[in-house]
Design a protein around this motif. Structure first.
Motif, PDB file in Angstrom:
ATOM      1  N   LYS A  71      53.460  42.203  79.873  1.00 41.04           N
ATOM      2  CA  LYS A  71      53.217  43.634  79.688  1.00 41.04           C
ATOM      3  C   LYS A  71      53.051  44.362  81.019  1.00 41.04           C
ATOM      4  O   LYS A  71      53.556  45.471  81.195  1.00 41.04           O
ATOM      5  CB  LYS A  71      51.978  43.841  78.809  1.00 41.04           C
ATOM      6  CG  LYS A  71      52.155  43.355  77.372  1.00 41.04           C
ATOM      7  CD  LYS A  71      50.920  43.629  76.548  1.00 41.04           C
ATOM      8  CE  LYS A  71      51.115  43.159  75.090  1.00 41.04           C
ATOM      9  NZ  LYS A  71      49.908  43.411  74.266  1.00 41.04           N
ATOM     10  N   ASP A  72      52.307  43.756  81.939  1.00 46.37           N
ATOM     11  CA  ASP A  72      52.060  44.395  83.230  1.00 46.37           C
ATOM     12  C   ASP A  72      52.358  43.404  84.347  1.00 46.37           C
ATOM     13  O   ASP A  72      51.577  42.484  84.593  1.00 46.37           O
ATOM     14  CB  ASP A  72      50.607  44.862  83.321  1.00 46.37           C
ATOM     15  CG  ASP A  72      50.324  45.638  84.611  1.00 46.37           C
ATOM     16  OD1 ASP A  72      51.250  45.786  85.440  1.00 46.37           O
ATOM     17  OD2 ASP A  72      49.173  46.088  84.788  1.00 46.37           O
ATOM     18  N   PRO A  73      53.503  43.557  85.044  1.00 41.36           N
ATOM     19  CA  PRO A  73      53.844  42.625  86.126  1.00 41.36           C
ATOM     20  C   PRO A  73      52.780  42.553  87.211  1.00 41.36           C
ATOM     21  O   PRO A  73      52.649  41.533  87.886  1.00 41.36           O
ATOM     22  CB  PRO A  73      55.154  43.204  86.682  1.00 41.36           C
ATOM     23  CG  PRO A  73      55.722  44.007  85.566  1.00 41.36           C
ATOM     24  CD  PRO A  73      54.539  44.576  84.842  1.00 41.36           C
ATOM     25  N   GLY A  74      52.008  43.647  87.359  1.00 39.39           N
ATOM     26  CA  GLY A  74      50.965  43.648  88.371  1.00 39.39           C
ATOM     27  C   GLY A  74      49.873  42.646  88.102  1.00 39.39           C
ATOM     28  O   GLY A  74      49.173  42.214  89.021  1.00 39.39           O
ATOM     29  N   ASP A  75      49.718  42.256  86.857  1.00 38.21           N
ATOM     30  CA  ASP A  75      48.691  41.288  86.475  1.00 38.21           C
ATOM     31  C   ASP A  75      49.259  39.892  86.271  1.00 38.21           C
ATOM     32  O   ASP A  75      48.552  38.988  85.813  1.00 38.21           O
ATOM     33  CB  ASP A  75      47.996  41.730  85.173  1.00 38.21           C
ATOM     34  CG  ASP A  75      47.218  43.025  85.350  1.00 38.21           C
ATOM     35  OD1 ASP A  75      46.767  43.282  86.483  1.00 38.21           O
ATOM     36  OD2 ASP A  75      47.070  43.759  84.367  1.00 38.21           O
ATOM     37  N   PHE A  76      50.540  39.709  86.606  1.00 40.65           N
ATOM     38  CA  PHE A  76      51.195  38.429  86.353  1.00 40.65           C
ATOM     39  C   PHE A  76      51.525  37.748  87.676  1.00 40.65           C
ATOM     40  O   PHE A  76      52.034  38.378  88.604  1.00 40.65           O
ATOM     41  CB  PHE A  76      52.480  38.650  85.541  1.00 40.65           C
ATOM     42  CG  PHE A  76      53.112  37.388  85.038  1.00 40.65           C
ATOM     43  CD1 PHE A  76      52.565  36.711  83.969  1.00 40.65           C
ATOM     44  CD2 PHE A  76      54.253  36.867  85.646  1.00 40.65           C
ATOM     45  CE1 PHE A  76      53.148  35.536  83.484  1.00 40.65           C
ATOM     46  CE2 PHE A  76      54.844  35.705  85.180  1.00 40.65           C
ATOM     47  CZ  PHE A  76      54.281  35.038  84.098  1.00 40.65           C
ATOM     48  N   THR A 144      65.583  39.274  82.278  1.00 40.80           N
ATOM     49  CA  THR A 144      65.700  40.711  82.517  1.00 40.80           C
ATOM     50  C   THR A 144      64.445  41.381  81.976  1.00 40.80           C
ATOM     51  O   THR A 144      64.167  41.316  80.777  1.00 40.80           O
ATOM     52  CB  THR A 144      66.943  41.293  81.839  1.00 40.80           C
ATOM     53  OG1 THR A 144      68.108  40.637  82.378  1.00 40.80           O
ATOM     54  CG2 THR A 144      67.059  42.790  82.104  1.00 40.80           C
ATOM     55  N   TYR A 145      63.704  41.994  82.889  1.00 38.16           N
ATOM     56  CA  TYR A 145      62.441  42.626  82.500  1.00 38.16           C
ATOM     57  C   TYR A 145      62.653  44.121  82.277  1.00 38.16           C
ATOM     58  O   TYR A 145      63.292  44.794  83.086  1.00 38.16           O
ATOM     59  CB  TYR A 145      61.380  42.415  83.580  1.00 38.16           C
ATOM     60  CG  TYR A 145      60.061  43.070  83.243  1.00 38.16           C
ATOM     61  CD1 TYR A 145      59.200  42.492  82.314  1.00 38.16           C
ATOM     62  CD2 TYR A 145      59.692  44.282  83.834  1.00 38.16           C
ATOM     63  CE1 TYR A 145      57.998  43.100  81.984  1.00 38.16           C
ATOM     64  CE2 TYR A 145      58.493  44.889  83.512  1.00 38.16           C
ATOM     65  CZ  TYR A 145      57.652  44.304  82.583  1.00 38.16           C
ATOM     66  OH  TYR A 145      56.469  44.912  82.257  1.00 38.16           O
ATOM     67  N   MET A 146      62.119  44.618  81.174  1.00 34.35           N
ATOM     68  CA  MET A 146      62.203  46.044  80.877  1.00 34.35           C
ATOM     69  C   MET A 146      60.823  46.668  81.040  1.00 34.35           C
ATOM     70  O   MET A 146      59.862  46.253  80.388  1.00 34.35           O
ATOM     71  CB  MET A 146      62.712  46.292  79.450  1.00 34.35           C
ATOM     72  CG  MET A 146      62.812  47.770  79.088  1.00 34.35           C
ATOM     73  SD  MET A 146      63.507  48.065  77.439  1.00 34.35           S
ATOM     74  CE  MET A 146      65.208  47.560  77.703  1.00 34.35           C
ATOM     75  N   SER A 147      60.734  47.650  81.925  1.00 32.03           N
ATOM     76  CA  SER A 147      59.452  48.311  82.171  1.00 32.03           C
ATOM     77  C   SER A 147      59.159  49.345  81.088  1.00 32.03           C
ATOM     78  O   SER A 147      59.992  49.625  80.219  1.00 32.03           O
ATOM     79  CB  SER A 147      59.473  48.983  83.548  1.00 32.03           C
ATOM     80  OG  SER A 147      60.457  50.005  83.582  1.00 32.03           O
ATOM     81  N   LYS A 148      57.997  49.924  81.151  1.00 28.59           N
ATOM     82  CA  LYS A 148      57.573  50.887  80.141  1.00 28.59           C
ATOM     83  C   LYS A 148      58.471  52.121  80.101  1.00 28.59           C
ATOM     84  O   LYS A 148      58.613  52.758  79.061  1.00 28.59           O
ATOM     85  CB  LYS A 148      56.129  51.304  80.410  1.00 28.59           C
ATOM     86  CG  LYS A 148      55.116  50.171  80.216  1.00 28.59           C
ATOM     87  CD  LYS A 148      53.710  50.649  80.520  1.00 28.59           C
ATOM     88  CE  LYS A 148      52.698  49.517  80.346  1.00 28.59           C
ATOM     89  NZ  LYS A 148      51.318  49.951  80.669  1.00 28.59           N
ATOM     90  N   ASP A 149      59.065  52.470  81.252  1.00 31.74           N
ATOM     91  CA  ASP A 149      59.925  53.657  81.284  1.00 31.74           C
ATOM     92  C   ASP A 149      61.361  53.340  80.854  1.00 31.74           C
ATOM     93  O   ASP A 149      62.238  54.213  80.917  1.00 31.74           O
ATOM     94  CB  ASP A 149      59.915  54.290  82.673  1.00 31.74           C
ATOM     95  CG  ASP A 149      60.479  53.368  83.753  1.00 31.74           C
ATOM     96  OD1 ASP A 149      60.948  52.257  83.406  1.00 31.74           O
ATOM     97  OD2 ASP A 149      60.427  53.739  84.934  1.00 31.74           O
TER      98      ASP A 149
END
Length: 253
Positions: A71-76, A144-149
């Protein structure tokens, strides 16, 4: 572990090795680091019967795999390597092992020998390249990662295996090297399941690589020139004076 590698071959050499129709020009890169874009090869879309179109295409991906469920790459935690022995069992890699296997072309990689605790030796960097020159391809995985935007980013990691005896003198892991005759089989995720390519997840042959001691310039991402691969003389290992054994103490040796 593979924490830095290089791709200094020409685009034409990479194109020929991978059997691509075309490949956009790119500069020599002597110090490829995590989070940077890396060139990878993936399986091409299904071909029409009788087509001579190559079965591979080249794309760019960020080095550092992000599973689709994050959900949040910053926390991974950044994943630059995956242990090949357990990749098919781990939630972070299971889907990619089945559906998104990749090749990562490289001219070689860097590894560091960490001296034992208490030793006076210093951390020593090595440039590890094919003895005969040329390019190797590491086995890897892509998501392939899809961000919230709604924006998408291709991300990838390199698979590792137990080091062969040569590399094992400095480190216990090394990248998985896929032989050129097995490129298509490795990339074929439509017909080949992970168990069908498990035989490729093994240490490289002993005579494939040579290890060259280099300076600590490679430690800094900002250093990107060919001098990173210049051989340096290793400092001799310090000789420690053994303490005399007391008469009432048994020797372990």
């Amino acid at each position: 572990m593979c924490g830095r590698f290089a791709l200094t071959a020409s685009p034409e050499e990479v194109r020929e090795l991978l059997g691509l129709l075309e490949l956009e020009p790119f500069p020599a890169r002597y110090n490829i680091a995590p989070t940077q874009p890396i060139l990878i090869a993936v399986a091409a879309p299904p071909r029409e019967p009788g087509s001579n179109r190559p079965d591979k295409i080249a794309v760019l991906a960020r080095w550092g795999l992000i599973p689709s469920w994050v959900k949040d790459p910053g926390d991974f935690t950044l994943i630059i390597n995956a242990r090949s022995e357990t990749a098919n069992e781990k939630a972070s890699f299971r889907a990619a092992m089945r559906h998104r296997r990749i090749l990562v072309p490289a001219s070689g990689f860097y590894e560091w020998h960490r001296p034992p605790k208490g030793s006076d030796e210093k951390l020593q960097a090595y440039w590890i390249r094919p003895k005969s020159g040329g390019i190797v391809c590491f086995g890897g995985l892509m998501e392939t990662y899809m961000s919230k935007d709604g924006s998408e980013i291709d991300t990838g990691c390199i698979l590792t295996t137990a080091a062969n005896r040569t590399i094992g003198t400095i480190h216990d892991r090394m990248p998985v090297v896929i032989p050129s005759e097995d490129f298509s089989r490795w990339l074929d995720c439509r017909a080949g399941e992970p168990r069908d390519v498990a035989d490729l997840l093994v240490p490289a042959q002993e005579d494939l690589f040579e290890m060259i001691p280099v300076s600590d310039l490679v430690n800094k991402v900002a250093n990107v020139g060919p001098e990173l691969q210049t051989r340096v003389e290793r400092a001799p290992r310090p000789v420690t004076q053994a303490k005399p054994e007391s008469d009432d103490q048994m020797s372990l040796f």
